[in-house]
Write a protein that holds these residues in place. Structure first.
Motif, PDB file in Angstrom:
ATOM      1  N   CYS A  27       0.830  -1.217   0.000  1.00 34.81           N
ATOM      2  CA  CYS A  27       0.000   0.000   0.000  1.00 34.81           C
ATOM      3  C   CYS A  27       0.860   1.261   0.000  1.00 34.81           C
ATOM      4  O   CYS A  27       0.544   2.241  -0.675  1.00 34.81           O
ATOM      5  N   TYR A  28       1.951   1.223   0.751  1.00 38.96           N
ATOM      6  CA  TYR A  28       2.864   2.373   0.788  1.00 38.96           C
ATOM      7  C   TYR A  28       3.513   2.590  -0.578  1.00 38.96           C
ATOM      8  O   TYR A  28       3.643   3.725  -1.035  1.00 38.96           O
ATOM      9  N   GLY A  29       3.906   1.494  -1.234  1.00 36.50           N
ATOM     10  CA  GLY A  29       4.475   1.608  -2.579  1.00 36.50           C
ATOM     11  C   GLY A  29       3.475   2.150  -3.575  1.00 36.50           C
ATOM     12  O   GLY A  29       3.826   2.931  -4.467  1.00 36.50           O
ATOM     13  N   ALA A  30       2.208   1.767  -3.442  1.00 29.84           N
ATOM     14  CA  ALA A  30       1.174   2.302  -4.327  1.00 29.84           C
ATOM     15  C   ALA A  30       0.930   3.779  -4.042  1.00 29.84           C
ATOM     16  O   ALA A  30       0.684   4.564  -4.957  1.00 29.84           O
ATOM     17  N   PHE A  31       1.006   4.160  -2.769  1.00 33.05           N
ATOM     18  CA  PHE A  31       0.829   5.571  -2.398  1.00 33.05           C
ATOM     19  C   PHE A  31       1.939   6.433  -2.994  1.00 33.05           C
ATOM     20  O   PHE A  31       1.692   7.552  -3.432  1.00 33.05           O
ATOM     21  N   LEU A  32       3.165   5.909  -3.029  1.00 31.93           N
ATOM     22  CA  LEU A  32       4.278   6.656  -3.608  1.00 31.93           C
ATOM     23  C   LEU A  32       4.298   6.602  -5.130  1.00 31.93           C
ATOM     24  O   LEU A  32       5.064   7.317  -5.762  1.00 31.93           O
ATOM     25  N   GLY A  33       3.493   5.715  -5.717  1.00 35.39           N
ATOM     26  CA  GLY A  33       3.454   5.591  -7.167  1.00 35.39           C
ATOM     27  C   GLY A  33       4.505   4.662  -7.714  1.00 35.39           C
ATOM     28  O   GLY A  33       4.780   4.686  -8.914  1.00 35.39           O
ATOM     29  N   GLN A  34       5.096   3.834  -6.887  1.00 36.41           N
ATOM     30  CA  GLN A  34       6.136   2.919  -7.354  1.00 36.41           C
ATOM     31  C   GLN A  34       5.565   1.635  -7.939  1.00 36.41           C
ATOM     32  O   GLN A  34       6.217   0.981  -8.740  1.00 36.41           O
ATOM     33  N   VAL A  35       4.375   1.252  -7.501  1.00 38.79           N
ATOM     34  CA  VAL A  35       3.729   0.036  -8.008  1.00 38.79           C
ATOM     35  C   VAL A  35       2.307   0.380  -8.432  1.00 38.79           C
ATOM     36  O   VAL A  35       1.754   1.422  -8.050  1.00 38.79           O
ATOM     37  N   ALA A  36       1.708  -0.495  -9.224  1.00 37.67           N
ATOM     38  CA  ALA A  36       0.350  -0.265  -9.704  1.00 37.67           C
ATOM     39  C   ALA A  36      -0.640  -0.374  -8.548  1.00 37.67           C
ATOM     40  O   ALA A  36      -0.508  -1.237  -7.670  1.00 37.67           O
ATOM     41  N   LEU A  37      -1.622   0.474  -8.565  1.00 40.75           N
ATOM     42  CA  LEU A  37      -2.605   0.520  -7.494  1.00 40.75           C
ATOM     43  C   LEU A  37      -3.446  -0.753  -7.453  1.00 40.75           C
ATOM     44  O   LEU A  37      -3.695  -1.300  -6.377  1.00 40.75           O
TER      45      LEU A  37
END
Length: 129
Positions: A27-37
């Protein structure tokens, strides 16, 4: 409840904590835009469901976690010891003995975790009866 049951319960709780940690990390990676939501949401839902099942000591959740542990025990040695992995190291590639020094304990730990999470049903291991 015996000591082995306590060890199995602690192993299930530790895997559940790891699942929650990994879901939060996704979820943190998705929040930063590093992984697909969508991928992070699907991974988080799956891992949080598995963590809830492990906290409740659900038999199927423990079996799924044990299957993932066995899968990791098979994939880790194949991913590290292959001729194509030698290209990933700059300069000199590590020796086989230095790789085996951490692969063997990791695989043994994963196999032990799989046995703790999903023990055999028949204590005689199929002999007799």
């Amino acid at each position: 409840m015996g000591r082995l049951d306590w060890v199995r319960r602690i192993a299930a709780y530790l895997v559940a904590i790891w699942c929650v940690w990994r879901a939060g990390d996704a979820c943190y990676g998705a929040f930063l835009g590093q992984v697909a939501l969508i991928g992070a949401a699907a991974l988080s839902i799956g891992l949080l469901t598995l963590a809830l099942g492990l906290l409740c000591m659900n038999r199927y959740a423990r079996r799924v976690a044990a299957a993932f542990s066995l899968l990791a025990a098979i994939i880790i040695p194949l991913g590290v010891i292959n001729p194509f992995a030698a290209m990933d190291y700059p300069g000199e590639s590590p020796t086989v003995m230095s790789l085996l020094a951490w692969i063997i304990p990791a695989v043994a730990g994963l196999l032990l975790l799989a046995w703790l999470l999903d023990p055999p049903r028949n204590p005689t291991l199929g002999h007799g009866n």
